[in-house]
Design a protein around this motif. Structure first.
Motif, PDB file in Angstrom:
ATOM      1  N   HIS A  82     131.685 -17.058 -54.108  1.00  0.00           N
ATOM      2  CA  HIS A  82     131.041 -15.961 -54.834  1.00  0.00           C
ATOM      3  C   HIS A  82     131.405 -16.050 -56.305  1.00  0.00           C
ATOM      4  CE1 HIS A  82     131.594 -13.751 -50.773  1.00  0.00           C
ATOM      5  NE2 HIS A  82     130.392 -14.296 -50.807  1.00  0.00           N
ATOM      6  N   GLY A  83     130.472 -16.500 -57.110  1.00  0.00           N
ATOM      7  CA  GLY A  83     130.695 -16.607 -58.541  1.00  0.00           C
ATOM      8  C   GLY A  83     130.043 -15.471 -59.302  1.00  0.00           C
ATOM      9  N   TYR A  84     129.369 -15.815 -60.407  1.00  0.00           N
ATOM     10  CA  TYR A  84     128.798 -14.807 -61.304  1.00  0.00           C
ATOM     11  C   TYR A  84     127.284 -14.980 -61.453  1.00  0.00           C
ATOM     12  CZ  TYR A  84     133.717 -14.557 -62.776  1.00  0.00           C
ATOM     13  OH  TYR A  84     135.074 -14.456 -62.809  1.00  0.00           O
ATOM     14  N   PHE A  85     126.694 -14.073 -62.227  1.00  0.00           N
ATOM     15  CA  PHE A  85     125.293 -14.139 -62.665  1.00  0.00           C
ATOM     16  C   PHE A  85     124.300 -13.997 -61.504  1.00  0.00           C
ATOM     17  CE2 PHE A  85     127.858 -17.127 -65.317  1.00  0.00           C
ATOM     18  CZ  PHE A  85     128.044 -16.276 -66.394  1.00  0.00           C
ATOM     19  N   TRP A  86     124.514 -12.956 -60.688  1.00  0.00           N
ATOM     20  CA  TRP A  86     123.645 -12.701 -59.547  1.00  0.00           C
ATOM     21  C   TRP A  86     122.317 -12.098 -59.994  1.00  0.00           C
ATOM     22  CZ3 TRP A  86     125.312 -14.419 -54.875  1.00  0.00           C
ATOM     23  CH2 TRP A  86     126.669 -14.737 -54.785  1.00  0.00           C
ATOM     24  N   LYS A  87     121.263 -12.430 -59.296  1.00  0.00           N
ATOM     25  CA  LYS A  87     119.943 -11.873 -59.589  1.00  0.00           C
ATOM     26  C   LYS A  87     119.974 -10.357 -59.427  1.00  0.00           C
ATOM     27  CE  LYS A  87     117.172 -15.908 -58.342  1.00  0.00           C
ATOM     28  NZ  LYS A  87     116.164 -16.465 -57.412  1.00  0.00           N
ATOM     29  N   GLY A  88     119.382  -9.677 -60.378  1.00  0.00           N
ATOM     30  CA  GLY A  88     119.286  -8.220 -60.298  1.00  0.00           C
ATOM     31  C   GLY A  88     120.416  -7.481 -60.974  1.00  0.00           C
ATOM     32  N   GLU A  89     121.513  -8.185 -61.321  1.00  0.00           N
ATOM     33  CA  GLU A  89     122.611  -7.500 -61.989  1.00  0.00           C
ATOM     34  C   GLU A  89     122.396  -7.509 -63.498  1.00  0.00           C
ATOM     35  OE1 GLU A  89     126.308  -9.489 -61.154  1.00  0.00           O
ATOM     36  OE2 GLU A  89     126.029 -10.948 -62.750  1.00  0.00           O
ATOM     37  N   ASP A  90     123.055  -6.596 -64.192  1.00  0.00           N
ATOM     38  CA  ASP A  90     122.995  -6.542 -65.651  1.00  0.00           C
ATOM     39  C   ASP A  90     123.538  -7.845 -66.226  1.00  0.00           C
ATOM     40  OD1 ASP A  90     123.143  -5.952 -68.352  1.00  0.00           O
ATOM     41  OD2 ASP A  90     124.049  -3.965 -68.061  1.00  0.00           O
ATOM     42  N   SER A  91     122.775  -8.490 -67.082  1.00  0.00           N
ATOM     43  CA  SER A  91     123.183  -9.786 -67.624  1.00  0.00           C
ATOM     44  C   SER A  91     124.143  -9.672 -68.804  1.00  0.00           C
ATOM     45  CB  SER A  91     121.946 -10.584 -68.053  1.00  0.00           C
ATOM     46  OG  SER A  91     121.219  -9.879 -69.045  1.00  0.00           O
ATOM     47  N   PHE A 138     118.082 -25.100 -51.468  1.00  0.00           N
ATOM     48  CA  PHE A 138     118.208 -23.672 -51.194  1.00  0.00           C
ATOM     49  C   PHE A 138     117.586 -22.834 -52.300  1.00  0.00           C
ATOM     50  CE2 PHE A 138     121.628 -25.952 -49.170  1.00  0.00           C
ATOM     51  CZ  PHE A 138     121.702 -25.389 -47.905  1.00  0.00           C
ATOM     52  N   LYS A 139     116.953 -21.736 -51.895  1.00  0.00           N
ATOM     53  CA  LYS A 139     116.477 -20.722 -52.834  1.00  0.00           C
ATOM     54  C   LYS A 139     117.532 -19.623 -52.849  1.00  0.00           C
ATOM     55  CE  LYS A 139     112.536 -17.760 -53.912  1.00  0.00           C
ATOM     56  NZ  LYS A 139     111.192 -17.277 -53.462  1.00  0.00           N
ATOM     57  N   ASP A 140     118.344 -19.593 -53.904  1.00  0.00           N
ATOM     58  CA  ASP A 140     119.536 -18.752 -53.910  1.00  0.00           C
ATOM     59  C   ASP A 140     119.390 -17.558 -54.851  1.00  0.00           C
ATOM     60  OD1 ASP A 140     122.140 -17.991 -53.208  1.00  0.00           O
ATOM     61  OD2 ASP A 140     122.919 -20.029 -53.387  1.00  0.00           O
ATOM     62  N   TYR A 141     120.418 -16.708 -54.826  1.00  0.00           N
ATOM     63  CA  TYR A 141     120.427 -15.472 -55.619  1.00  0.00           C
ATOM     64  C   TYR A 141     121.295 -15.611 -56.862  1.00  0.00           C
ATOM     65  CZ  TYR A 141     119.464 -14.322 -50.754  1.00  0.00           C
ATOM     66  OH  TYR A 141     118.979 -14.338 -49.471  1.00  0.00           O
ATOM     67  N   CYS A 142     121.763 -16.809 -57.141  1.00  0.00           N
ATOM     68  CA  CYS A 142     122.669 -17.038 -58.265  1.00  0.00           C
ATOM     69  C   CYS A 142     122.606 -18.523 -58.618  1.00  0.00           C
ATOM     70  CB  CYS A 142     124.099 -16.654 -57.878  1.00  0.00           C
ATOM     71  SG  CYS A 142     124.721 -17.582 -56.450  1.00  0.00           S
TER      72      CYS A 142
END
Length: 253
Positions: A66-75, A21-25
């Motif tokens: 639903h965990g953490y470190f999503w693409k596009g969010e403030d790191s 999978f190509k995921d967002y997190c």
């Protein structure tokens, strides 16, 4: 009975195959805690309320969709994110998360479990040519009206869905993808199904459904995604003998 954290993650990786999978997190271990896992808590989202409950239950690890470190969010690890991670680290609790790999699993996944709950027969994946599609399509047990299917969903999920009519036709075939997959309605239309079910709805989805003659049902993001992570936890309990507790922190969305 306990297993090591490393063993637990390896079992999950082998079963869920995140590399497909190509995921967002990031999928897998997100926060490292104790290296032995006796008690596992599962839940939909790694919110503070779930983490606090895991602390009360003396969990060694938390497994979520639903965990953490999503693409596009403030790191930056500040504010809400800091408090959540701080609680996990203080109590030596690991956080493990699988997003699209959990949607796409053909037996334990969110879509497979939703179909089982509602008595739908899965015929295939919405994403043609993929070994594991994040959406499914199939048939209802018998032809039903939009209102009747909405009533069945409400009875099973405990939440009243939003029904968008695409005409006066009955529903014999349908496609579904849990969560925020309303934009996959165009794939459902290509499959020529009578209805499409997902968790959320956008304003544009209403017009798409009406103008293209396909029913759309918004059944709730959280409501449609309770079942995969719970099934995964139960599978781990049966397979490995570790104690599993599912904690439902409800959300109206």
């Amino acid at each position: 009975m306990s297993i090591t954290l490393k063993q637990l993650v390896k079992i999950l990786e082998d079963e869920l195959q995140p590399g497909l999978f190509k995921d967002y997190c990031p999928n897998g271990l997100q926060v490292e805690g104790t290296d032995q896992v006796n008690r596992l808590v599962t839940g939909v989202t790694a919110c503070q309320a779930l983490i606090d409950r895991a602390v009360e239950l003396k969990a060694d690890a938390v497994l979520v969709h639903h965990g953490y470190f999503w693409k596009g969010e403030d790191s930056a690890i500040v504010g809400m994110k800091k408090r959540r991670i701080e609680t996990l680290l203080r109590h030596n609790i690991s956080l493990i998360s699988y997003h699209l790999p959990l949607d796409g699993h053909q037996e334990l996944g969110n879509n497979a479990q939703l179909a089982r709950l509602l008595g739908w027969q899965t015929e295939g994946g919405m994403e043609q040519g993929k070994a594991r599609s994040v959406g499914s399509w199939g048939t209802t047990a018998a032809p039903v009206s939009l209102a009747t299917l909405g009533g069945q969903i409400e009875a099973r999920l405990g939440r009243k869905p939003l029904l968008i009519s695409g005409g006066d036709h009955e529903i014999k075939t349908l496609a579904w993808c849990t969560g925020a997959a309303q934009r996959m309605i165009d794939m459902a239309l290509d499959l020529k199904v009578d209805a499409y079910v997902s968790g959320e709805i956008s304003e544009s989805t209403v017009h798409f459904a009406r103008e293209n003659g396909i029913h759309y049902i918004s059944a709730g993001h959280h409501a449609t995604e309770r079942y995969g992570v719970r099934a995964l936890g139960q599978w781990l309990e049966e397979k490995q003998g570790i104690e599993h507790l599912f904690v439902d922190i409800d959300s109206p969305v």
